[in-house]
Design a protein around this motif. Structure first.
Motif, PDB file in Angstrom:
ATOM      1  N   LYS A 210       0.834  -1.206   0.000  1.00  9.03           N
ATOM      2  CA  LYS A 210       0.000   0.000   0.000  1.00  9.03           C
ATOM      3  C   LYS A 210       0.868   1.254   0.000  1.00  9.03           C
ATOM      4  O   LYS A 210       0.560   2.233  -0.709  1.00  9.03           O
ATOM      5  CB  LYS A 210      -0.911  -0.020   1.221  1.00  9.03           C
ATOM      6  CG  LYS A 210      -1.889   1.144   1.289  1.00  9.03           C
ATOM      7  CD  LYS A 210      -2.825   1.022   2.490  1.00  9.03           C
ATOM      8  CE  LYS A 210      -3.810   2.165   2.565  1.00  9.03           C
ATOM      9  NZ  LYS A 210      -4.730   2.031   3.737  1.00  9.03           N
ATOM     10  N   MET A 211       1.956   1.244   0.761  1.00  5.95           N
ATOM     11  CA  MET A 211       2.835   2.410   0.809  1.00  5.95           C
ATOM     12  C   MET A 211       3.526   2.649  -0.530  1.00  5.95           C
ATOM     13  O   MET A 211       3.582   3.782  -1.027  1.00  5.95           O
ATOM     14  CB  MET A 211       3.876   2.239   1.916  1.00  5.95           C
ATOM     15  CG  MET A 211       3.302   2.311   3.321  1.00  5.95           C
ATOM     16  SD  MET A 211       4.580   2.161   4.605  1.00  5.95           S
ATOM     17  CE  MET A 211       5.484   3.715   4.344  1.00  5.95           C
ATOM     18  N   LEU A 212       4.037   1.591  -1.118  1.00  6.46           N
ATOM     19  CA  LEU A 212       4.760   1.735  -2.386  1.00  6.46           C
ATOM     20  C   LEU A 212       3.839   2.230  -3.496  1.00  6.46           C
ATOM     21  O   LEU A 212       4.197   3.124  -4.263  1.00  6.46           O
ATOM     22  CB  LEU A 212       5.389   0.407  -2.788  1.00  6.46           C
ATOM     23  CG  LEU A 212       6.602  -0.043  -1.972  1.00  6.46           C
ATOM     24  CD1 LEU A 212       6.970  -1.479  -2.318  1.00  6.46           C
ATOM     25  CD2 LEU A 212       7.800   0.879  -2.223  1.00  6.46           C
ATOM     26  N   GLY A 215       2.909   5.968  -3.296  1.00  5.44           N
ATOM     27  CA  GLY A 215       3.890   7.009  -3.566  1.00  5.44           C
ATOM     28  C   GLY A 215       5.057   7.094  -2.608  1.00  5.44           C
ATOM     29  O   GLY A 215       5.952   7.925  -2.785  1.00  5.44           O
ATOM     30  N   HIS A 216       5.109   6.253  -1.581  1.00  6.02           N
ATOM     31  CA  HIS A 216       6.242   6.268  -0.675  1.00  6.02           C
ATOM     32  C   HIS A 216       7.470   5.664  -1.357  1.00  6.02           C
ATOM     33  O   HIS A 216       7.364   4.783  -2.223  1.00  6.02           O
ATOM     34  CB  HIS A 216       5.938   5.469   0.593  1.00  6.02           C
ATOM     35  CG  HIS A 216       4.951   6.144   1.492  1.00  6.02           C
ATOM     36  ND1 HIS A 216       3.583   6.075   1.290  1.00  6.02           N
ATOM     37  CD2 HIS A 216       5.120   6.910   2.611  1.00  6.02           C
ATOM     38  CE1 HIS A 216       2.961   6.751   2.235  1.00  6.02           C
ATOM     39  NE2 HIS A 216       3.869   7.271   3.053  1.00  6.02           N
ATOM     40  N   THR A 217       8.647   6.096  -0.955  1.00 10.70           N
ATOM     41  CA  THR A 217       9.879   5.550  -1.502  1.00 10.70           C
ATOM     42  C   THR A 217      10.145   4.168  -0.904  1.00 10.70           C
ATOM     43  O   THR A 217       9.563   3.792   0.117  1.00 10.70           O
ATOM     44  CB  THR A 217      11.079   6.457  -1.202  1.00 10.70           C
ATOM     45  OG1 THR A 217      11.320   6.453   0.214  1.00 10.70           O
ATOM     46  CG2 THR A 217      10.826   7.880  -1.689  1.00 10.70           C
ATOM     47  N   THR A 218      11.056   3.434  -1.534  1.00 12.54           N
ATOM     48  CA  THR A 218      11.413   2.120  -0.997  1.00 12.54           C
ATOM     49  C   THR A 218      12.051   2.269   0.387  1.00 12.54           C
ATOM     50  O   THR A 218      11.802   1.454   1.276  1.00 12.54           O
ATOM     51  CB  THR A 218      12.363   1.378  -1.950  1.00 12.54           C
ATOM     52  OG1 THR A 218      13.530   2.180  -2.184  1.00 12.54           O
ATOM     53  CG2 THR A 218      11.681   1.071  -3.276  1.00 12.54           C
ATOM     54  N   ASN A 223      11.708   1.297   6.175  1.00 17.82           N
ATOM     55  CA  ASN A 223      11.823   1.820   7.548  1.00 17.82           C
ATOM     56  C   ASN A 223      10.520   1.639   8.323  1.00 17.82           C
ATOM     57  O   ASN A 223      10.537   1.337   9.522  1.00 17.82           O
ATOM     58  CB  ASN A 223      12.218   3.294   7.508  1.00 17.82           C
ATOM     59  CG  ASN A 223      13.672   3.501   7.125  1.00 17.82           C
ATOM     60  OD1 ASN A 223      14.498   2.598   7.301  1.00 17.82           O
ATOM     61  ND2 ASN A 223      13.996   4.671   6.600  1.00 17.82           N
ATOM     62  N   ALA A 224       9.397   1.823   7.649  1.00 15.85           N
ATOM     63  CA  ALA A 224       8.104   1.653   8.307  1.00 15.85           C
ATOM     64  C   ALA A 224       7.880   0.194   8.715  1.00 15.85           C
ATOM     65  O   ALA A 224       7.347  -0.081   9.802  1.00 15.85           O
ATOM     66  CB  ALA A 224       6.982   2.117   7.378  1.00 15.85           C
ATOM     67  N   ILE A 225       8.286  -0.723   7.873  1.00 17.32           N
ATOM     68  CA  ILE A 225       8.113  -2.145   8.190  1.00 17.32           C
ATOM     69  C   ILE A 225       9.053  -2.551   9.330  1.00 17.32           C
ATOM     70  O   ILE A 225       8.667  -3.323  10.224  1.00 17.32           O
ATOM     71  CB  ILE A 225       8.358  -3.014   6.939  1.00 17.32           C
ATOM     72  CG1 ILE A 225       7.358  -2.648   5.841  1.00 17.32           C
ATOM     73  CG2 ILE A 225       8.264  -4.495   7.285  1.00 17.32           C
ATOM     74  CD1 ILE A 225       5.906  -2.689   6.256  1.00 17.32           C
ATOM     75  N   ILE A 262       8.305  -7.673  -2.640  1.00 14.86           N
ATOM     76  CA  ILE A 262       8.570  -7.286  -1.253  1.00 14.86           C
ATOM     77  C   ILE A 262       8.835  -8.593  -0.510  1.00 14.86           C
ATOM     78  O   ILE A 262       7.995  -9.494  -0.507  1.00 14.86           O
ATOM     79  CB  ILE A 262       7.368  -6.568  -0.631  1.00 14.86           C
ATOM     80  CG1 ILE A 262       6.873  -5.434  -1.525  1.00 14.86           C
ATOM     81  CG2 ILE A 262       7.729  -6.029   0.750  1.00 14.86           C
ATOM     82  CD1 ILE A 262       5.485  -4.932  -1.168  1.00 14.86           C
ATOM     83  N   CYS A 263      10.007  -8.705   0.093  1.00 17.55           N
ATOM     84  CA  CYS A 263      10.409  -9.958   0.735  1.00 17.55           C
ATOM     85  C   CYS A 263      10.805  -9.689   2.180  1.00 17.55           C
ATOM     86  O   CYS A 263      11.440  -8.670   2.473  1.00 17.55           O
ATOM     87  CB  CYS A 263      11.602 -10.572   0.003  1.00 17.55           C
ATOM     88  SG  CYS A 263      11.367 -10.826  -1.774  1.00 17.55           S
TER      89      CYS A 263
END
Length: 279
Positions: A210-212, A215-218, A223-225, A262-263
């Motif tokens: 959802k973040m990616l 529009g959020h950067t990788t 960092n959020a995860i 995403i792994c």
């Protein structure tokens, strides 16, 4: 369903089959579940003969305790294989597969220096050796692997290409429980409390996706995860990566459809869990 525990016996059985019928292979380490059944059913649809192997491969474990804890449920495995339409099952002993400790060393380059390779040194060498042996023994037309082990699929694809195995690799979607947890043989080792907590992995993948796509950067997403897992002390996060789904190399942005993965991997108690989402 015919059962074989020797290489010679299986080869003899397959010799006459191979010239007239297509062979699909589903390699497993046992402790089978509905995810394996889906692989077998797909192989059943696409091939005239389905072969499966049940072998806990010691050379891909870099932790003796992990090898000892790996669940073994052979009788139940036979029942699932038979119900899913498996024709031949190969269940060799360690001494049958490895008369001596293998000296061969496989190097998969950048594929084994990131994620699983970084945390499990020697793991993919062991995977490559056993899969090469199975391909050589069975000589299937197609081989079926689950997406949950995405990096393993990438390694085997490289192995197949470099050694010119005439095998088509089929990557099948991850099969999940109703609450999102990826089906895995290792889930059997979770306590009841840990089983409930384990859904965090899929929630984390869903949040990252959802973040990616929002529009959020990788970097912001990773960092959020990491912060999410830090708020759950039962977990020890090993890695979260956003990568190319084929090469498994880090990606700084969303790639073409179907190419972004995403792994993540995390320890929960004594159980190590992995999962991924490809979009």
């Amino acid at each position: 369903m015919l059962q074989f525990d020797t290489i010679a016996g299986l080869r003899q059985q397959l010799r006459s089959i191979r010239s007239t019928q297509s062979i699909g292979l589903v390699p497993t380490m046992g402790a089978l579940h509905e995810g394996h059944a889906t692989l077998l059913e797909t192989a059943r649809q696409e091939n005239e003969v389905v072969v499966s192997s049940v072998f806990v491969n010691p050379v891909q474990f870099n932790n003796a305790d992990d090898l000892a804890r790996y669940p073994r449920t052979l009788e139940a495995d036979y029942n699932l294989l038979d119900a899913a339409g498996c024709d031949l099952v190969f269940v060799p002993s360690v001494s049958e597969m490895y008369a001596d400790s293998p000296l061969l060393q496989l190097n998969f380059g950048a594929l084994e220096t990131t994620m699983e390779g970084a945390f499990r040194p020697g793991h993919f060498n062991g995977v490559g050796i056993v899969v090469a042996k199975l391909f050589n023994i069975i000589q299937p037309d197609r081989a079926y692997f689950g997406q949950k082990d995405l990096q393993q699929v990438a390694v085997i694809r490289r192995l197949t290409k470099d050694l010119s195995f005439p095998v088509e690799l089929i990557r099948c979607p991850t099969v999940r429980e109703a609450d999102g947890l990826a089906m895995s043989s290792r889930n059997r080792n979770l306590t009841a409390t840990e089983r409930t907590q384990a859904t965090l992995l899929f929630r984390a993948l869903t949040q990252a996706h959802k973040m990616l796509t929002g529009g959020h950067t990788t970097a912001q997403t990773k960092n959020a995860i990491k912060a999410l897992f830090e708020s759950y002390p039962a977990f020890t996060l090993e890695y979260v990566e956003i990568a190319n789904a084929d090469t498994l190399q880090p990606a700084d942005e969303i790639l073409a459809p179907g190419q972004t993965a995403i792994c993540l991997a995390a320890h929960l108690g004594k159980v190590r869990l992995i999962d991924n989402l490809v979009f």
